[in-house]
Design a protein around this motif. Structure first.
Motif, mmCIF file in Angstrom:
data_model
loop_
_atom_site.group_PDB
_atom_site.id
_atom_site.type_symbol
_atom_site.label_atom_id
_atom_site.label_comp_id
_atom_site.label_asym_id
_atom_site.label_seq_id
_atom_site.Cartn_x
_atom_site.Cartn_y
_atom_site.Cartn_z
ATOM 1 N N GLU A 621 71.978 69.516 66.375
ATOM 2 C CA GLU A 621 71.064 70.455 65.693
ATOM 3 C C GLU A 621 71.486 70.606 64.227
ATOM 4 O O GLU A 621 70.634 70.599 63.329
ATOM 5 N N TRP A 622 72.786 70.766 64.001
ATOM 6 C CA TRP A 622 73.263 70.875 62.611
ATOM 7 C C TRP A 622 72.952 69.604 61.828
ATOM 8 O O TRP A 622 72.494 69.659 60.681
ATOM 9 N N ARG A 623 73.155 68.423 62.446
ATOM 10 C CA ARG A 623 72.916 67.154 61.754
ATOM 11 C C ARG A 623 71.439 67.005 61.383
ATOM 12 O O ARG A 623 71.105 66.548 60.281
ATOM 13 N N LEU A 624 70.562 67.379 62.312
ATOM 14 C CA LEU A 624 69.128 67.239 62.052
ATOM 15 C C LEU A 624 68.714 68.088 60.855
ATOM 16 O O LEU A 624 67.985 67.609 59.964
ATOM 17 N N GLN A 625 69.180 69.332 60.794
ATOM 18 C CA GLN A 625 68.829 70.199 59.673
ATOM 19 C C GLN A 625 69.419 69.684 58.369
ATOM 20 O O GLN A 625 68.761 69.682 57.315
ATOM 21 N N THR A 626 70.661 69.216 58.436
ATOM 22 C CA THR A 626 71.325 68.682 57.240
ATOM 23 C C THR A 626 70.602 67.440 56.732
ATOM 24 O O THR A 626 70.417 67.253 55.518
ATOM 25 N N ALA A 627 70.173 66.574 57.651
ATOM 26 C CA ALA A 627 69.455 65.361 57.266
ATOM 27 C C ALA A 627 68.126 65.688 56.613
ATOM 28 O O ALA A 627 67.721 65.054 55.633
ATOM 29 N N ARG A 628 67.434 66.698 57.150
ATOM 30 C CA ARG A 628 66.153 67.096 56.555
ATOM 31 C C ARG A 628 66.366 67.622 55.148
ATOM 32 O O ARG A 628 65.612 67.299 54.226
ATOM 33 N N ASP A 629 67.389 68.453 54.967
ATOM 34 C CA ASP A 629 67.650 69.027 53.646
ATOM 35 C C ASP A 629 68.001 67.935 52.630
ATOM 36 O O ASP A 629 67.617 68.015 51.456
ATOM 37 N N ALA A 630 68.731 66.919 53.078
ATOM 38 C CA ALA A 630 69.175 65.851 52.169
ATOM 39 C C ALA A 630 68.187 64.696 52.116
ATOM 40 O O ALA A 630 68.404 63.740 51.350
ATOM 41 N N GLN A 631 67.128 64.771 52.953
ATOM 42 C CA GLN A 631 66.136 63.685 53.036
ATOM 43 C C GLN A 631 66.825 62.347 53.341
ATOM 44 O O GLN A 631 66.598 61.333 52.698
ATOM 45 N N LEU A 632 67.633 62.385 54.387
ATOM 46 C CA LEU A 632 68.354 61.200 54.843
ATOM 47 C C LEU A 632 68.092 60.982 56.327
ATOM 48 O O LEU A 632 67.810 61.935 57.059
ATOM 49 N N PRO A 633 68.187 59.743 56.804
ATOM 50 C CA PRO A 633 68.147 59.519 58.254
ATOM 51 C C PRO A 633 69.353 60.208 58.895
ATOM 52 O O PRO A 633 70.447 60.199 58.323
ATOM 53 N N PRO A 634 69.202 60.790 60.077
ATOM 54 C CA PRO A 634 70.330 61.520 60.698
ATOM 55 C C PRO A 634 71.594 60.690 60.860
ATOM 56 O O PRO A 634 72.702 61.198 60.683
ATOM 57 N N TYR A 635 71.438 59.374 61.208
ATOM 58 C CA TYR A 635 72.643 58.590 61.451
ATOM 59 C C TYR A 635 73.469 58.407 60.174
ATOM 60 O O TYR A 635 74.656 58.076 60.242
ATOM 61 N N MET A 636 72.827 58.620 58.975
ATOM 62 C CA MET A 636 73.580 58.509 57.733
ATOM 63 C C MET A 636 74.541 59.692 57.540
ATOM 64 O O MET A 636 75.476 59.616 56.759
ATOM 65 N N ILE A 637 74.285 60.790 58.257
ATOM 66 C CA ILE A 637 75.214 61.927 58.224
ATOM 67 C C ILE A 637 76.411 61.588 59.117
ATOM 68 O O ILE A 637 77.521 61.403 58.649
ATOM 69 N N PHE A 638 76.169 61.525 60.420
ATOM 70 C CA PHE A 638 77.122 61.037 61.416
ATOM 71 C C PHE A 638 76.299 60.428 62.540
ATOM 72 O O PHE A 638 75.249 60.992 62.921
ATOM 73 N N ASP A 639 76.736 59.303 63.101
ATOM 74 C CA ASP A 639 75.995 58.753 64.236
ATOM 75 C C ASP A 639 76.387 59.503 65.509
ATOM 76 O O ASP A 639 77.315 60.320 65.540
#
Length: 685
Positions: A621-639
């Motif tokens: 859930e944290w990754r999804l929100q962070t990815a949306r804020d950064a406009q990045l695919p979620p796996y680019m945050i952490f897979d």
């Protein structure tokens, strides 16, 4: 040395007593047993300079031979610094080719045949005529067998018996390979070309059979120096004997402890039997180690002290000459990704404290082990260079396997089937087998490389084929080695002759060191010497490590290398920080409790499994929100794999997060605090 002339004193200034003894030894047979880091190159160049400077030989009468152009070039440079010009310092092949190019036209009245740049084409043709596969791996392995047979002076007809006598691991039946050797010789003759072994054999033959050639060669060269004498093979020894004739002005330098190339035909017997062959030969032992700290030297001595067999009789005991340094450490990890991540973090820490990346090395047994360290170092933002091998994702077998995986991902035929089973099925259709090939060599290394892709799929149990391809593409782009200097990644064999301030010896479990295909006592002892060579590459910092299992959550059935049992019996003196884990006990990756048999596959107890799932979902859930804020695919945050590992380990600090595969310093800086907040919030609830 007190009675030495002023001229002699000039060439021993700054040398220790044993080095000076070797330099000033009388003419005739001289055997210098020089341990790792004892200044052998300095000693033999001063020996040559003394013989020339004192008038015993003219510079052009000296021939020094070694095994690499780098070593020959270093020898020439040092001689120039000593004011000695004109001495020939060459490899065996270079010296033989130079002489053969001069004598061949005079004896045969025609130019020397063209040198084949590679055996591959002709051996491929020979294999095809023998109805043997001509894929790159097989041709490469056959080339190795041809070179071994010819360097060992073994004919095609004698090859099958020689394979049995040497307990050699061959890629095919010996009779089949004997047919390839015979065909290869026929095709080479028909094409009118020669190979590197022909150069040495032809020059030895000319000296042995043509008296005027023998007189001219022996009149030209009167004093000989051979470096790394433990690595000489029968073919090279035959040429050396031809050069010498009945004379004995020969100085050899070697170390039985560093005999690691017998699989290529090297014979340490020539070093071990030197005093039997040359009665009255002078023998000098160099045991003062100027390279490594006393702590590193102490560990090297303990490892080699366990050696047995004939080579152990010439064992040298090194004595460290440098100031004290940190104790070598032995570290145990749950799995290979954790080991790679921890090593990458340690490299980053050394660099941050001032160690140059080029003064750090990660050494492993086989090249297929490099992928985990390429990825971990890239993730940690640490530059690296790969020595002696292609980058993992640039290897032909890996590229081919990924092509098949991409094609399967486009069709996505069995979406409900576990990922690792899908990948296995695809690779089996492409020719890969779940069981490793019977032989060693290139075929086994290729298998290991492809098998690493299967291992990666096993680490992503919930991923689809499309997500797996995305992960592979991400790794391919992020694990690309930068062009700047960096941490050296190399096999133990490729590291011979090199040294670094800090060395990490990784993957040291039984089955890898010693490698599983080492079956005879002689082969196992060579594995011990290979570890000894790795240890003696380190000047100051030395860390040895192994992983209990290959993949996260795997059963920890491995055992540490038998050569490292000294850590168990001398824990305090070696400062080994981790206790060896018994293979039969499988513990929960979350709380450390012993697991019931039914829980071992999952790798965690029921309570931790439930808590881990809940933590994993919060992190997603944290990754999804962070990815949306950064406009990045979620796996680019952490897979998912990294989030799962974080959920299981539940690190309580940023340093703890660095031990998790997929968490490098760059991502730690961006997201570390937020992840720890999520873990803290979850813990509080």
């Amino acid at each position: 040395m007190d009675s030495a002339s002023p001229e002699a004193r000039r060439y021993v200034a700054g040398l220790d007593p044993e080095q000076a003894e070797a330099v000033l030894a009388p003419r005739g047979p001289l055997c210098i047993l020089a341990g790792a880091g004892t200044g052998k190159t300095r000693t033999i160049t001063h020996r040559i300079a003394y013989l020339v400077g004192s008038g015993e030989f003219a510079p052009t009468q000296m021939l020094a031979v070694t095994f690499t152009t780098r070593a020959a070039g270093e020898m020439r440079a040092r001689l120039r610094q000593l004011g000695i010009q004109g001495v020939q310092a060459r490899t065996f092949h270079s010296a033989a080719l130079r002489q053969l190019s001069y004598f061949w036209p005079r004896h045969f009245d025609r130019s020397l045949p063209e040198l084949a740049p590679s055996k591959f084409r002709l051996i491929g043709q020979a294999a095809s005529r023998e109805r043997i596969s001509t894929d790159t791996a097989m041709v490469r392995d056959l080339a190795g067998e041809v070179e071994w047979a010819r360097s060992s002076l073994i004919s095609a007809s004698a090859y099958p018996k020689a394979v049995v006598a040497h307990a050699r691991d061959t890629p095919l039946a010996a009779e089949k390979i004997a047919g390839v050797i015979e065909r290869y010789d026929e095709l080479k003759t028909k094409a009118g070309v020669i190979d590197f072994e022909d150069i040495i054999m032809s020059m030895a033959y000319l000296i042995e059979s043509v008296p005027e050639v023998a007189r001219e060669v022996r009149g030209q060269y009167r004093g000989f120096v051979v470096d790394e004498y433990q690595d000489v093979n029968p073919l090279q020894q035959r040429l050396l004997d031809a050069w010498l004739g009945e004379r004995d002005d020969l100085c050899v330098v070697g170390d039985a402890n560093q005999t690691i190339y017998t699989f290529t035909g090297a014979r340490p017997d020539y070093l071990l039997d030197f005093t039997d062959r040359y009665a009255g030969a002078t023998v000098v032992q160099l045991e003062r180690d100027y390279r490594s700290s006393p702590q590193v030297v102490g560990l090297a001595n303990k490892v080699i002290a366990g050696a047995s067999g004939r080579l152990a009789k010439r064992r040298l005991r090194l004595v460290g000459q440098r100031e004290d340094g940190p104790q070598p450490t032995l570290r145990t990890y749950d799995d290979e990704p954790a080991e790679a991540a921890a090593v990458a973090s340690a490299c980053a820490d050394l660099i941050a404290k001032g160690t140059a990346p080029s003064e750090i090395a990660v050494l492993f047994r086989i090249n297929a082990q490099s992928e985990a360290y390429e990825s971990a170092l890239s993730e940690a933002g640490v530059p690296y260079v790969l020595r002696g091998a292609e980058k993992f994702f640039e290897r032909e077998e890996v590229r081919e396997a990924i092509v098949f995986i991409r094609a399967a991902a486009r069709s996505e035929r069995e979406p409900d089937r576990p990922l690792h089973e899908q990948v296995r099925g695809v690779l089996e259709q492409s020719g890969w087998s779940p069981e490793p090939p019977a032989g060693g060599g290139t075929a086994r290394e290729r298998w290991e490389s492809v098998n690493a892709l299967v291992g990666l799929a096993e680490e992503m149990p919930t991923a689809t084929m499309s997500e797996f391809v995305t992960e592979l593409e991400h790794r391919m782009s992020s694990a690309h080695a930068p062009t700047v200097q960096g941490v050296t990644l190399a096999s133990l064999h490729a590291a011979k002759g090199l040294e670094w301030d800090a060395v990490f010896l990784v993957g040291l479990h039984d089955g890898m060191v010693p490698i599983s295909r080492a079956r005879t006592p002689e082969q196992i002892e060579e594995e011990r010497r290979l570890l000894y060579v790795g240890i003696t590459r380190a000047r100051l910092h030395l860390q040895l490590s192994w992983a209990c299992s290959r993949s996260p959550g795997g059963r920890g059935t491995r055992k540490q290398s038998r050569f490292l049992d000294i850590f168990g019996t001398s824990q305090a003196s070696m400062s080994a920080p981790s206790v060896r884990r018994k293979a039969k006990v499988v513990r929960c990756r979350g709380c450390g409790r012993s697991l019931l048999p039914a829980q071992e596959a999952a790798g965690r107890c029921e309570l931790c499994a439930k808590e881990g799932r809940e933590t994993f979902e919060r992190l997603r859930e944290w990754r999804l929100q962070t990815a949306r804020d950064a406009q990045l695919p979620p796996y680019m945050i952490f897979d998912d794999e990294t989030l799962s590992a974080i959920a299981v380990r539940r690190p309580t600090s940023k340093m703890g997060m660095l031990a998790v595969k997929g968490v490098g310093e760059a991502k730690l800086g961006k997201y570390g605090s937020e992840v720890l907040d999520v873990l803290g919030a979850e813990s509080s609830t």
